[in-house]
Design a protein around this motif. Structure first.
Motif, PDB file in Angstrom:
ATOM      1  N   ALA A 291       4.721  15.328  -0.230  1.00  0.00           N
ATOM      2  CA  ALA A 291       3.932  14.343  -0.575  1.00  0.00           C
ATOM      3  C   ALA A 291       4.704  13.068  -0.876  1.00  0.00           C
ATOM      4  O   ALA A 291       5.897  13.343  -1.259  1.00  0.00           O
ATOM      5  CB  ALA A 291       2.929  14.834  -1.876  1.00  0.00           C
ATOM      6  N   ARG A 292       4.382  11.859  -0.582  1.00  0.00           N
ATOM      7  CA  ARG A 292       5.165  10.590  -0.726  1.00  0.00           C
ATOM      8  C   ARG A 292       4.319   9.900  -1.524  1.00  0.00           C
ATOM      9  O   ARG A 292       3.064   9.506  -1.250  1.00  0.00           O
ATOM     10  CB  ARG A 292       5.740  10.386   0.404  1.00  0.00           C
ATOM     11  CG  ARG A 292       6.800  11.329   1.033  1.00  0.00           C
ATOM     12  CD  ARG A 292       8.116  11.129   0.186  1.00  0.00           C
ATOM     13  NE  ARG A 292       9.196  11.894   0.785  1.00  0.00           N
ATOM     14  CZ  ARG A 292       9.376  13.069   0.436  1.00  0.00           C
ATOM     15  NH1 ARG A 292       8.629  13.785  -0.409  1.00  0.00           N
ATOM     16  NH2 ARG A 292      10.405  13.949   1.103  1.00  0.00           N
ATOM     17  N   ASP A 293       4.931   8.931  -2.289  1.00  0.00           N
ATOM     18  CA  ASP A 293       4.309   7.611  -2.835  1.00  0.00           C
ATOM     19  C   ASP A 293       4.609   6.461  -1.754  1.00  0.00           C
ATOM     20  O   ASP A 293       5.703   5.751  -1.839  1.00  0.00           O
ATOM     21  CB  ASP A 293       5.076   7.337  -4.117  1.00  0.00           C
ATOM     22  CG  ASP A 293       4.102   6.280  -4.900  1.00  0.00           C
ATOM     23  OD1 ASP A 293       3.557   5.509  -4.118  1.00  0.00           O
ATOM     24  OD2 ASP A 293       3.957   6.126  -6.125  1.00  0.00           O
ATOM     25  N   PHE A 294       3.774   6.294  -0.829  1.00  0.00           N
ATOM     26  CA  PHE A 294       3.877   5.610   0.336  1.00  0.00           C
ATOM     27  C   PHE A 294       3.570   4.049  -0.188  1.00  0.00           C
ATOM     28  O   PHE A 294       2.594   3.804  -0.613  1.00  0.00           O
ATOM     29  CB  PHE A 294       2.987   5.986   1.437  1.00  0.00           C
ATOM     30  CG  PHE A 294       3.272   7.034   2.212  1.00  0.00           C
ATOM     31  CD1 PHE A 294       4.440   7.074   2.985  1.00  0.00           C
ATOM     32  CD2 PHE A 294       2.538   8.223   2.019  1.00  0.00           C
ATOM     33  CE1 PHE A 294       4.447   8.401   3.662  1.00  0.00           C
ATOM     34  CE2 PHE A 294       2.882   9.291   2.476  1.00  0.00           C
ATOM     35  CZ  PHE A 294       3.826   9.704   3.421  1.00  0.00           C
ATOM     36  N   THR A 295       4.290   3.308  -0.054  1.00  0.00           N
ATOM     37  CA  THR A 295       4.451   1.864  -0.504  1.00  0.00           C
ATOM     38  C   THR A 295       4.332   0.798   0.533  1.00  0.00           C
ATOM     39  O   THR A 295       5.417   0.623   1.310  1.00  0.00           O
ATOM     40  CB  THR A 295       5.622   1.507  -1.478  1.00  0.00           C
ATOM     41  OG1 THR A 295       5.622   2.491  -2.493  1.00  0.00           O
ATOM     42  CG2 THR A 295       5.484   0.023  -2.112  1.00  0.00           C
ATOM     43  N   TYR A 296       3.311   0.079   0.832  1.00  0.00           N
ATOM     44  CA  TYR A 296       2.998  -0.910   1.909  1.00  0.00           C
ATOM     45  C   TYR A 296       4.136  -1.833   1.659  1.00  0.00           C
ATOM     46  O   TYR A 296       4.281  -2.487   0.693  1.00  0.00           O
ATOM     47  CB  TYR A 296       1.812  -1.448   2.083  1.00  0.00           C
ATOM     48  CG  TYR A 296       1.468  -2.226   3.177  1.00  0.00           C
ATOM     49  CD1 TYR A 296       1.508  -1.642   4.575  1.00  0.00           C
ATOM     50  CD2 TYR A 296       1.090  -3.630   3.060  1.00  0.00           C
ATOM     51  CE1 TYR A 296       1.526  -2.305   5.874  1.00  0.00           C
ATOM     52  CE2 TYR A 296       0.877  -4.318   4.298  1.00  0.00           C
ATOM     53  CZ  TYR A 296       1.059  -3.713   5.531  1.00  0.00           C
ATOM     54  OH  TYR A 296       0.959  -4.235   6.770  1.00  0.00           O
ATOM     55  N   VAL A 297       4.890  -2.479   2.780  1.00  0.00           N
ATOM     56  CA  VAL A 297       6.002  -3.366   2.627  1.00  0.00           C
ATOM     57  C   VAL A 297       5.468  -4.724   2.020  1.00  0.00           C
ATOM     58  O   VAL A 297       6.428  -5.103   1.171  1.00  0.00           O
ATOM     59  CB  VAL A 297       6.792  -3.682   4.008  1.00  0.00           C
ATOM     60  CG1 VAL A 297       5.751  -4.440   4.924  1.00  0.00           C
ATOM     61  CG2 VAL A 297       7.929  -4.512   3.654  1.00  0.00           C
ATOM     62  N   THR A 298       4.498  -5.418   2.196  1.00  0.00           N
ATOM     63  CA  THR A 298       4.175  -6.481   1.454  1.00  0.00           C
ATOM     64  C   THR A 298       3.871  -6.342  -0.009  1.00  0.00           C
ATOM     65  O   THR A 298       3.975  -7.153  -0.762  1.00  0.00           O
ATOM     66  CB  THR A 298       3.130  -7.134   2.369  1.00  0.00           C
ATOM     67  OG1 THR A 298       1.947  -6.279   2.388  1.00  0.00           O
ATOM     68  CG2 THR A 298       3.240  -7.596   3.457  1.00  0.00           C
ATOM     69  N   ASP A 299       3.371  -4.884  -0.309  1.00  0.00           N
ATOM     70  CA  ASP A 299       3.328  -4.832  -1.719  1.00  0.00           C
ATOM     71  C   ASP A 299       4.644  -4.821  -2.481  1.00  0.00           C
ATOM     72  O   ASP A 299       4.923  -5.268  -3.514  1.00  0.00           O
ATOM     73  CB  ASP A 299       2.767  -3.663  -2.090  1.00  0.00           C
ATOM     74  CG  ASP A 299       1.049  -3.568  -1.810  1.00  0.00           C
ATOM     75  OD1 ASP A 299       0.666  -4.667  -1.558  1.00  0.00           O
ATOM     76  OD2 ASP A 299       0.144  -2.333  -1.563  1.00  0.00           O
ATOM     77  N   LEU A 300       5.724  -4.270  -1.821  1.00  0.00           N
ATOM     78  CA  LEU A 300       6.840  -4.066  -2.261  1.00  0.00           C
ATOM     79  C   LEU A 300       7.565  -5.555  -2.474  1.00  0.00           C
ATOM     80  O   LEU A 300       8.037  -5.925  -3.451  1.00  0.00           O
ATOM     81  CB  LEU A 300       7.770  -3.352  -1.364  1.00  0.00           C
ATOM     82  CG  LEU A 300       9.200  -3.357  -1.602  1.00  0.00           C
ATOM     83  CD1 LEU A 300       9.773  -2.458  -3.032  1.00  0.00           C
ATOM     84  CD2 LEU A 300      10.163  -2.795  -0.699  1.00  0.00           C
ATOM     85  N   VAL A 301       7.293  -6.304  -1.612  1.00  0.00           N
ATOM     86  CA  VAL A 301       7.828  -7.764  -1.598  1.00  0.00           C
ATOM     87  C   VAL A 301       7.147  -8.363  -2.702  1.00  0.00           C
ATOM     88  O   VAL A 301       7.877  -9.381  -3.499  1.00  0.00           O
ATOM     89  CB  VAL A 301       7.743  -8.352  -0.340  1.00  0.00           C
ATOM     90  CG1 VAL A 301       7.759 -10.052  -0.313  1.00  0.00           C
ATOM     91  CG2 VAL A 301       8.588  -7.830   0.830  1.00  0.00           C
ATOM     92  N   ASP A 302       5.727  -8.241  -2.832  1.00  0.00           N
ATOM     93  CA  ASP A 302       5.311  -8.894  -3.997  1.00  0.00           C
ATOM     94  C   ASP A 302       5.960  -8.422  -5.196  1.00  0.00           C
ATOM     95  O   ASP A 302       6.116  -9.639  -6.188  1.00  0.00           O
ATOM     96  CB  ASP A 302       3.641  -8.560  -3.936  1.00  0.00           C
ATOM     97  CG  ASP A 302       2.669  -9.336  -3.119  1.00  0.00           C
ATOM     98  OD1 ASP A 302       3.089 -10.541  -2.809  1.00  0.00           O
ATOM     99  OD2 ASP A 302       1.858  -8.927  -2.890  1.00  0.00           O
ATOM    100  N   GLY A 303       6.182  -7.273  -5.499  1.00  0.00           N
ATOM    101  CA  GLY A 303       6.794  -6.871  -6.623  1.00  0.00           C
ATOM    102  C   GLY A 303       8.309  -7.530  -6.976  1.00  0.00           C
ATOM    103  O   GLY A 303       8.629  -7.814  -7.865  1.00  0.00           O
ATOM    104  N   ILE A 304       9.019  -7.396  -5.722  1.00  0.00           N
ATOM    105  CA  ILE A 304      10.510  -8.167  -5.770  1.00  0.00           C
ATOM    106  C   ILE A 304      10.264  -9.571  -6.300  1.00  0.00           C
ATOM    107  O   ILE A 304      10.964  -9.896  -7.194  1.00  0.00           O
ATOM    108  CB  ILE A 304      11.090  -7.905  -4.542  1.00  0.00           C
ATOM    109  CG1 ILE A 304      11.324  -6.340  -4.192  1.00  0.00           C
ATOM    110  CG2 ILE A 304      12.594  -8.724  -4.648  1.00  0.00           C
ATOM    111  CD1 ILE A 304      11.857  -6.279  -2.790  1.00  0.00           C
TER     112      ILE A 304
END
Length: 339
Positions: A218-231
């Motif tokens: 199992a993985r905590d899949f994180t969509y790239v634009t969500d990641l970018v929003d966080g950064i």
């Protein structure tokens, strides 16, 4: 008001490209640094970079972050407000066969970044880490305040080392530093060595996919634009050195002796691998041929992020559903490769 400036290392990479696009859209001036290495298809990097070059506020330097004087020269000339260090040798399994490339890019490269920040202090230094830093930890969801000393791959060991190196520089030279731990990032323009890309390619070609640990992962899949929003939101969440440990809120990873913090950026849910594969099959309309295999060396059975610190600092929580993110990638892949 003066235009804000960001120096992004690894700007032609998967995450660096999406981050640079977002910063440019937000009105930043962006200086990229990328070595355009051939770890995977350079054409993919060239096409990402060509899109960034359409903006008059973007320019890129092709050089290695670990090169002597490269980062120091760029920071001296550009005077960035924020430095976002993404350049690294990626991949858990590749680090077993090619560990020296990880020493050069991840250890020496980050050292060069830290030295440049020491001499040309930005308002905020942000450095990419990874959920792999949690290693053999079994308590989930993973929280930033957990002890992390049991890394399972050399890749993870170099990234954990980056966290420790950055802490020493933050303490000694008062460099405000945030490290963010990524959780299985995916999305359009992704890397060909990542599972989603490999699965999609194989299924479309009628080839079997390798499913490790017999699908019990199992993985905590994180969509790239969500990641970018966080950064992007973390750029203004600048850590400050506390006067006393008692000032640090419960659950905050802020160091008691340095302006240094570690923050998870994840979707806050652990999705079974077979559910992820089912989402790919659903979007393609093709059932995958599955080759069930044992766990690979250096891998872990599950990841799951506690992203409450990110929410507390920025008011943001990643939220793209796996089905939606997978669909966006599959649509991009079929358009890009005309299949």
């Amino acid at each position: 008001m003066a235009t804000r400036r960001a120096l992004v290392t690894g700007s032609s990479g998967f995450i660096g490209f999406h981050l640079s696009q977002r910063l440019l859209a937000d009105g930043w001036e962006v200086l990229g640094l990328d070595a355009m290495t051939d770890y995977y298809d350079v054409t993919l990097k060239e096409r990402r970079e060509a899109m960034l070059n359409q903006s008059p506020n973007f320019r890129v330097v092709h050089d290695r972050v670990e090169g002597a004087g490269v980062m120091d020269g760029l920071m001296a000339d550009f005077h960035p407000d924020a430095v976002i260090h993404l350049a690294a040798q990626a991949g858990v399994r590749y680090s077993i066969d090619n560990p020296e490339s990880y020493v050069e890019a991840n250890l020496i490269g980050t050292f060069r970044v830290l030295e440049a920040a020491r001499h040309h202090k930005p308002a905020h230094l942000l450095i990419a880490s990874t959920s792999s830093a949690y290693g053999a930890n079994e308590t989930m969801p993973y929280a930033e305040t957990q002890k992390c000393d049991t890394q399972m791959s050399f890749y993870a060991a170099t990234k954990k080392s980056n966290e420790v190196m950055a802490h020493s520089y933050a303490h000694l030279f008062d460099i405000p530093t945030t490290l963010f731990r990524f959780f299985t990032v995916y999305g359009p323009w992704g890397r060909p060595d990542m599972a989603l890309f490999k699965f999609t390619k194989a299924i479309l070609e009628g080839k079997p996919i390798d499913v490790y640990n017999h699908g019990e992962m199992a993985r905590d899949f994180t969509y790239v634009t969500d990641l970018v929003d966080g950064i992007v939101r973390l750029i203004d969440a600048i850590p400050t050195r506390p006067n006393a440990a008692s000032e640090i809120a419960e659950g905050d990873s802020l160091s008691p002796v340095a302006p240094h913090r570690i923050v998870n950026i994840g979707n806050s849910q652990s999705v079974p691998l077979m559910e992820f594969i089912a989402a790919i099959e659903a979007r393609l309309g093709i059932e995958a041929q599955k080759n069930f295999m044992d766990m690979q060396a250096g891998d872990v059975p599950a990841t799951w992020a506690d992203a409450s610190l990110l929410m507390r600092l920025t008011g943001y929580k990643p939220q793209t559903a796996v089905q939606d993110g997978v669909a966006a990638f599959v649509d991009w892949y079929r358009d890009y490769y005309r299949c």
